[in-house]
Design a protein around this motif. Structure first.
Motif, PDB file in Angstrom:
ATOM      1  N   ALA A 293      39.023  71.554  56.571  1.00  0.00           N
ATOM      2  CA  ALA A 293      38.920  71.166  57.971  1.00  0.00           C
ATOM      3  C   ALA A 293      40.024  70.179  58.343  1.00  0.00           C
ATOM      4  O   ALA A 293      40.711  69.628  57.488  1.00  0.00           O
TER       5      ALA A 293
ATOM      6  N   VAL B  41      43.516  73.387  60.539  1.00  0.00           N
ATOM      7  CA  VAL B  41      43.015  74.277  61.599  1.00  0.00           C
ATOM      8  C   VAL B  41      43.983  74.272  62.779  1.00  0.00           C
ATOM      9  O   VAL B  41      44.343  75.334  63.306  1.00  0.00           O
TER      10      VAL B  41
ATOM     11  N   ALA C 253      35.346  75.476  60.090  1.00  0.00           N
ATOM     12  CA  ALA C 253      36.809  75.334  60.076  1.00  0.00           C
ATOM     13  C   ALA C 253      37.439  76.326  59.106  1.00  0.00           C
ATOM     14  O   ALA C 253      38.433  76.996  59.437  1.00  0.00           O
TER      15      ALA C 253
END
Length: 172
Positions: free
Chosen positions: A41, A45, A79
């Motif tokens: 995450a 992303v 994510a």
């Protein structure tokens, strides 16, 4: 390939700022080299979204302890799922995503095989959770060109969820 690393604790507004500012950065990078991120995450992303918007290939490296794919931690599943959907390639790498040192080692192996490093980094030193400063130093020590991106107005979040300010500005 271009490796991309960055801080995981960016707030949603900062992720959008990174995504927008990465477009011109990717346009001026040489050739059409793919960009590789580790499945985690945060900054990866935003990088993944920008890479796809720029028409470049995204390569996502996933943990595969003992070469068997593993599920991401619950708080990162959304994510990682998005990254996998954005990916042109998914490559397993033997490391345990639950062990910080294993994740740092995985990032080092990725960087060592790339021609450039793109770092989403506020310039703060490494700490017990974030190793971005270490990875920038690792790449520079190996002569790998590093591009640091930290958009004006980007904010990191402390563990408690309150904004965190960088200790210093990044050195490009």
């Amino acid at each position: 390939m271009i490796a991309a690393v960055g801080q995981a604790d960016l707030n949603p507004g900062a992720l959008k700022l990174v995504e927008v500012e990465l477009g011109p950065v990717l346009e001026r990078m040489p050739g059409r080299m793919p960009v590789v991120v580790r499945a985690v995450a945060g900054a990866p992303v935003a990088v993944g979204r920008a890479v796809r918007a720029a028409g470049r290939e995204l390569v996502v490296v996933t943990p595969a302890p003992e070469m068997s794919p593993s599920m991401p931690p619950t708080d990162e599943q959304e994510a990682v799922g998005e990254l996998l959907c954005l990916a042109g390639q998914v490559r397993p790498l033997e490391y345990d995503a639950a062990v910080r040192d294993a994740c740092v080692g995985a990032d080092e192996r990725i960087i060592a095989k790339c021609r450039r490093l793109l770092a989403v980094w506020d310039g703060s030193p490494s700490n017990g959770r974030d190793a971005t400063a270490h990875l920038v130093a690792y790449a520079r020590a190996r002569g790998i060109p590093v591009e640091v991106l930290w958009p004006e107005g980007a904010v990191r979040q402390a563990i408690s969820g309150t904004p965190r300010t960088p200790s210093r500005l990044p050195i490009a």
